[in-house]
Design an enzyme around this catalytic site. Structure first.
Site, PDB file in Angstrom:
ATOM      1  N   ARG A   1      49.678  27.123  -6.124  1.00  0.00           N
ATOM      2  CA  ARG A   1      50.627  26.883  -4.955  1.00  0.00           C
ATOM      3  C   ARG A   1      51.605  27.672  -4.982  1.00  0.00           C
ATOM      4  NH1 ARG A   1      52.019  22.064  -2.053  1.00  0.00           N
ATOM      5  NH2 ARG A   1      50.160  20.825  -3.037  1.00  0.00           N
TER       6      ARG A   1
ATOM      7  N   ASP B   1      47.457  25.734  -1.029  1.00  0.00           N
ATOM      8  CA  ASP B   1      47.742  24.369  -1.049  1.00  0.00           C
ATOM      9  C   ASP B   1      46.380  23.747  -1.169  1.00  0.00           C
ATOM     10  OD1 ASP B   1      48.336  21.648  -0.716  1.00  0.00           O
ATOM     11  OD2 ASP B   1      49.711  21.841   0.896  1.00  0.00           O
TER      12      ASP B   1
ATOM     13  N   LYS C   1      38.832  20.541 -18.378  1.00  0.00           N
ATOM     14  CA  LYS C   1      39.069  19.340 -18.518  1.00  0.00           C
ATOM     15  C   LYS C   1      40.743  18.914 -18.169  1.00  0.00           C
ATOM     16  CE  LYS C   1      41.285  18.628 -22.800  1.00  0.00           C
ATOM     17  NZ  LYS C   1      41.507  17.821 -24.093  1.00  0.00           N
TER      18      LYS C   1
ATOM     19  N   ASP D   1      34.623  23.056 -22.609  1.00  0.00           N
ATOM     20  CA  ASP D   1      35.226  22.410 -23.926  1.00  0.00           C
ATOM     21  C   ASP D   1      35.591  23.492 -24.618  1.00  0.00           C
ATOM     22  OD1 ASP D   1      35.964  21.367 -26.221  1.00  0.00           O
ATOM     23  OD2 ASP D   1      34.784  19.633 -26.109  1.00  0.00           O
ATOM     24  N   HIS D   2      36.640  23.902 -24.822  1.00  0.00           N
ATOM     25  CA  HIS D   2      37.246  25.079 -25.606  1.00  0.00           C
ATOM     26  C   HIS D   2      36.650  25.290 -26.920  1.00  0.00           C
ATOM     27  CE1 HIS D   2      41.159  23.344 -26.327  1.00  0.00           C
ATOM     28  NE2 HIS D   2      41.110  24.047 -27.647  1.00  0.00           N
TER      29      HIS D   2
ATOM     30  N   LYS E   1      34.935  28.363 -30.101  1.00  0.00           N
ATOM     31  CA  LYS E   1      35.457  28.779 -31.404  1.00  0.00           C
ATOM     32  C   LYS E   1      34.551  29.323 -32.400  1.00  0.00           C
ATOM     33  CE  LYS E   1      39.404  25.542 -31.497  1.00  0.00           C
ATOM     34  NZ  LYS E   1      40.632  26.500 -31.696  1.00  0.00           N
TER      35      LYS E   1
ATOM     36  N   GLU F   1      47.640  17.380 -35.407  1.00  0.00           N
ATOM     37  CA  GLU F   1      48.490  18.327 -34.883  1.00  0.00           C
ATOM     38  C   GLU F   1      49.705  17.869 -35.321  1.00  0.00           C
ATOM     39  OE1 GLU F   1      47.280  19.082 -30.467  1.00  0.00           O
ATOM     40  OE2 GLU F   1      47.118  17.173 -30.741  1.00  0.00           O
TER      41      GLU F   1
ATOM     42  N   ASP G   1      42.132  12.203 -24.839  1.00  0.00           N
ATOM     43  CA  ASP G   1      42.443  13.547 -24.955  1.00  0.00           C
ATOM     44  C   ASP G   1      41.561  14.533 -25.871  1.00  0.00           C
ATOM     45  OD1 ASP G   1      44.158  16.025 -24.151  1.00  0.00           O
ATOM     46  OD2 ASP G   1      45.164  15.403 -26.168  1.00  0.00           O
TER      47      ASP G   1
ATOM     48  N   HIS H   1      36.456  17.112 -27.757  1.00  0.00           N
ATOM     49  CA  HIS H   1      36.368  18.024 -29.010  1.00  0.00           C
ATOM     50  C   HIS H   1      35.657  17.322 -29.982  1.00  0.00           C
ATOM     51  CE1 HIS H   1      38.968  20.323 -26.458  1.00  0.00           C
ATOM     52  NE2 HIS H   1      39.980  19.784 -26.749  1.00  0.00           N
TER      53      HIS H   1
END
Length: 489
Positions: A49, A92, A147, A176-177, A181, A215, A234, A239
């Site tokens: 934007r 936009d 996601k 899915d990052h 890995k 975390e 989340d 994951h």
């Protein structure tokens, strides 16, 4: 016309001024460019934007690289040639007229276009409609979806249906990052590249599996998203279930997208639904209170949020995979914010030896444990029993010792790439192996929705735990009533 496994000539980045683009996407693309891995003629168009010209966006991108690239990866000349690939078009997303301008900026897509789409679920419909109307969704275009892909099964299906109106499944790359890995991919190498694991990789050899993603951070700048998502949506819905699938899947016939994703999908379909009657026994929810993390006093979740909340910042689950290989083996999942340490880890505890020949001499055996650490370090460790040196006049002394394979040390001379480098390159080249298929996503959500229904039926509210701890005490009870202890060392 490029096939689904051929490189594209153009890349379009939605959300090009956002935090993800600055921290991950632009540094990843620069890294690929610097190593000569991008197609020579590939152009990168950013869109968001925010108002930018090509020149001002290049300055923006340069500032992101200056801040987030490691010092040893910075190169003034390579930065200059990378930025020459980059252009920008403001958009936009809700205004269909803007997509014609975006299409003109991107240009001819007959040589192939890859789109990286990171947007709120509410914007998927206008974005997909706009792309299709502007000619940016044809057979030469593939799309990567970041996601969140919905917040339950119904919304996920709605998003998938919307995407499917313009993009076939073989041109849809759900990200899915975690799957990018190196250590996650090493799970496949460990399991299927070594002959000694497979004979015991089942209910006869394994007692339990623990997956922890902890975390130390709190809300940071994600309050708006996190308050509507919580830890279950989340982290577990993507994951953690993907990690579970890699541990539990049957051996694929080959290393390719269809074979691997077929086996993962079977795992998700085999997950035992957690019925409402079992939700309070097999799941634990928590919300962090005030405490200390890393020697710093931190606020509670509600104080950070600024209002009362019943959103969970911690969840622990006892799961089962109901198939021949895993019958009776519990999979313990645990994730939370403001916990004792930052860690992503899989711990596989094997069953004890059937008979201890050392017991009459005082030797105590511990079950072997395989630990796969994903972050912050990357290593594979096996805990084995060994005899302490000595003459043993007072009995045999046995001790648990670690056999360590440090991936950081073993491959010290090789560049350690962040996950998005691999995933962006696979998107550009059309390799779906490390992306998530629609049936996987919907099977995951079906399992997650059943848990949330159980929480509602039992009026379960998250239990408060002190920041800097390992979560509420009920999470300890979840495993210890089965005679199992979390791997917290």
């Amino acid at each position: 016309m490029p096939g689904t496994r051929s490189p594209v000539a153009k890349l379009l980045l939605f959300g090009a001024t956002g935090d993800l683009a600055q921290r991950m996407l632009l540094p990843s693309l620069y890294g690929l460019h610097a190593d000569g891995l991008l197609p020579d003629a590939l152009t990168i168009t950013g869109t968001a934007r925010s108002e930018h010209s090509d020149a001002s966006y290049r300055k923006f991108a340069k500032a992101a690289l200056d801040e987030f690239l490691p010092e040893d990866r910075k190169d003034e000349e390579k930065t200059k040639t990378f930025l020459a690939r980059v252009q920008y078009q403001s958009l936009d997303a809700t205004d269909q007229a803007h997509y014609k301008q975006l299409s003109e900026k991107v240009g001819d897509v007959s040589g192939g276009l890859a789109i990286f789409l990171s947007t709120a679920p509410s914007l998927f419909e206008p974005v997909i409609k706009g792309l299709a109307s502007a000619g940016l969704a044809g057979d030469t275009v593939r799309i990567g979806l970041e996601k969140p892909l919905g917040y339950d099964l119904a919304s996920s299906r709605e998003i998938n249906d919307t995407v499917a109106t313009a993009f076939t499944e073989d041109r849809t790359f759900r990200i899915d990052h975690y799957l990018g890995k190196e250590t996650v991919q090493n799970i496949l190498a460990l399991r299927f590249g070594n002959s000694f694991f497979e004979p015991v990789w089942n209910a006869r050899g394994i007692d339990n599996v623990q997956i922890t993603i902890s975390e130390t951070v709190g809300l940071e700048d994600r309050a708006g998203y996190y308050e509507t998502a919580g830890a279950l949506r989340d982290m577990v819905a993507n994951h953690m279930l993907q990690l579970l699938a890699l541990i539990a899947m049957e051996p694929p016939a080959r290393f390719d997208g269809n074979a691997i994703r077929d086996e993962k999908s079977k795992v998700f379909r085999s997950l035992r639904p957690i019925a409402p009657a079992d939700a309070s026994r097999d799941t634990v929810t928590g919300q962090y209170g005030a405490g200390a993390v890393g020697g710093q006093i931190v606020k509670s979740y509600t104080d950070e949020l600024g209002k009362p909340s019943t959103t969970e910042t911690f969840v622990a689950i006892k799961a089962h995979v109901d198939n021949w290989r895993w019958q009776g083996v519990p999979f313990y999942l645990r994730t939370g914010k403001r916990m004792a340490v930052r860690r992503s880890e899989i711990a596989i505890q094997f069953k004890p030896v059937p008979h201890s020949m050392f017991s009459n001499r005082g030797g105590l055996l511990q079950p072997n444990v395989l630990v796969i650490r994903l972050q912050p370090e990357e290593y594979i460790q096996i805990l084995v029993m060994a005899k302490e040196p000595g003459l043993d006049r007072d009995g045999v002394r046995l001790r648990e010792l670690p056999l360590n394979l440090s991936l950081d040390a073993a491959f010290a001379g090789r560049p350690r790439r962040i996950a998005y480098e691999r995933l962006l390159l696979d998107l550009i080249e059309g390799d779906q192996t490390l992306f998530v298929r629609r049936d996987e996503v919907e099977a995951q959500w079906s399992w997650i929705d059943a848990i949330r229904e159980g929480w509602t039926a039992n009026d379960m509210k998250p239990k408060t735990y002190a920041s800097g701890s390992w979560g509420p005490s009920a999470a300890i009870a979840l495993t210890e009533r089965d005679g199992v202890t979390w791997q917290d060392d």
